[in-house]
Design a protein around this motif. Structure first.
Motif, PDB file in Angstrom:
ATOM      1  N   SER A   1       0.901  -1.311  -0.159  1.00  0.00           N
ATOM      2  CA  SER A   1      -0.160   0.174  -0.028  1.00  0.00           C
ATOM      3  C   SER A   1       0.926   1.178  -0.025  1.00  0.00           C
ATOM      4  O   SER A   1       1.992   0.973   0.414  1.00  0.00           O
ATOM      5  CB  SER A   1      -0.617  -0.007   1.254  1.00  0.00           C
ATOM      6  N   ASN A   2       0.363   2.328  -0.456  1.00  0.00           N
ATOM      7  CA  ASN A   2       1.071   3.187  -0.156  1.00  0.00           C
ATOM      8  C   ASN A   2       1.996   4.216   1.013  1.00  0.00           C
ATOM      9  O   ASN A   2       3.269   4.491   1.235  1.00  0.00           O
ATOM     10  CB  ASN A   2       0.499   4.568  -0.781  1.00  0.00           C
ATOM     11  N   LYS A   3       1.071   3.506   1.733  1.00  0.00           N
ATOM     12  CA  LYS A   3       1.515   4.259   3.637  1.00  0.00           C
ATOM     13  C   LYS A   3       2.460   2.703   3.722  1.00  0.00           C
ATOM     14  O   LYS A   3       3.672   3.310   4.185  1.00  0.00           O
ATOM     15  CB  LYS A   3       0.739   3.714   4.363  1.00  0.00           C
ATOM     16  N   ARG A   4       2.415   1.932   3.175  1.00  0.00           N
ATOM     17  CA  ARG A   4       3.661   0.772   3.580  1.00  0.00           C
ATOM     18  C   ARG A   4       4.969   1.309   2.880  1.00  0.00           C
ATOM     19  O   ARG A   4       5.941   1.167   3.280  1.00  0.00           O
ATOM     20  CB  ARG A   4       3.331  -0.642   3.776  1.00  0.00           C
ATOM     21  N   GLN A   5       4.710   1.763   1.537  1.00  0.00           N
ATOM     22  CA  GLN A   5       5.780   2.064   0.724  1.00  0.00           C
ATOM     23  C   GLN A   5       6.973   3.648   1.245  1.00  0.00           C
ATOM     24  O   GLN A   5       7.620   2.946   1.216  1.00  0.00           O
ATOM     25  CB  GLN A   5       5.547   2.429  -0.704  1.00  0.00           C
ATOM     26  N   ARG A   6       6.324   4.196   1.481  1.00  0.00           N
ATOM     27  CA  ARG A   6       6.433   5.564   2.347  1.00  0.00           C
ATOM     28  C   ARG A   6       7.393   5.350   3.882  1.00  0.00           C
ATOM     29  O   ARG A   6       7.985   5.477   3.997  1.00  0.00           O
ATOM     30  CB  ARG A   6       5.018   5.596   3.374  1.00  0.00           C
ATOM     31  N   MET A   7       6.005   4.486   4.743  1.00  0.00           N
ATOM     32  CA  MET A   7       7.038   3.874   5.570  1.00  0.00           C
ATOM     33  C   MET A   7       8.346   3.235   5.323  1.00  0.00           C
ATOM     34  O   MET A   7       9.614   3.378   6.103  1.00  0.00           O
ATOM     35  CB  MET A   7       6.326   2.329   6.622  1.00  0.00           C
ATOM     36  N   LEU A   8       8.680   2.336   4.601  1.00  0.00           N
ATOM     37  CA  LEU A   8      10.381   1.140   3.891  1.00  0.00           C
ATOM     38  C   LEU A   8      10.592   2.306   3.717  1.00  0.00           C
ATOM     39  O   LEU A   8      11.559   2.500   4.224  1.00  0.00           O
ATOM     40  CB  LEU A   8       9.663   0.664   3.148  1.00  0.00           C
ATOM     41  N   LEU A   9       9.998   3.477   2.828  1.00  0.00           N
ATOM     42  CA  LEU A   9      11.528   4.336   2.634  1.00  0.00           C
ATOM     43  C   LEU A   9      11.543   5.162   3.558  1.00  0.00           C
ATOM     44  O   LEU A   9      13.203   5.795   3.414  1.00  0.00           O
ATOM     45  CB  LEU A   9      10.518   5.053   1.127  1.00  0.00           C
ATOM     46  N   ASP A  10      10.790   5.720   4.277  1.00  0.00           N
ATOM     47  CA  ASP A  10      10.957   6.206   5.639  1.00  0.00           C
ATOM     48  C   ASP A  10      12.633   5.279   6.538  1.00  0.00           C
ATOM     49  O   ASP A  10      13.267   6.390   6.564  1.00  0.00           O
ATOM     50  CB  ASP A  10      10.047   6.966   5.923  1.00  0.00           C
ATOM     51  N   ALA A  11      12.253   4.879   6.415  1.00  0.00           N
ATOM     52  CA  ALA A  11      13.097   3.705   6.943  1.00  0.00           C
ATOM     53  C   ALA A  11      14.829   3.452   6.601  1.00  0.00           C
ATOM     54  O   ALA A  11      15.087   2.782   7.277  1.00  0.00           O
ATOM     55  CB  ALA A  11      12.778   2.227   7.451  1.00  0.00           C
ATOM     56  N   TRP A  12      14.235   3.269   5.374  1.00  0.00           N
ATOM     57  CA  TRP A  12      15.788   2.835   4.178  1.00  0.00           C
ATOM     58  C   TRP A  12      16.738   4.872   4.357  1.00  0.00           C
ATOM     59  O   TRP A  12      16.359   5.890   4.383  1.00  0.00           O
ATOM     60  CB  TRP A  12      15.439   2.993   2.872  1.00  0.00           C
TER      61      TRP A  12
END
Length: 69
Positions: free
Chosen positions: A50-61
């Protein structure tokens, strides 16, 4: 011809640290796959998030920050 590349395919280029590139190539070799299969698999997984999970992944990277420190 069966050996021709699909006309809709395009090349994707990126810069990656030599040690990470070597590790990914070695990992692909150990699994009996090619490097591009790793990229395709991770991209496919990312696109299903989901967009939210994509953003969480990018923010964590933090790869970009670590590369330039």
């Amino acid at each position: 011809m069966p050996s021709q590349r699909h006309p809709d395919k395009e090349s994707v280029c990126m810069y990656i640290l030599k040690d990470k590139k070597a590790a990914l190539f070695e990992n692909a070799k150990n699994h009996g796959f090619c490097f591009s299969d790793i990229v395709k698999a991770t991209t496919s997984h990312y696109m299903r998030l989901s967009n939210k999970r994509q953003r969480m992944l990018l923010d964590a990277w933090e790869g970009r920050r670590k590369e330039y420190e």
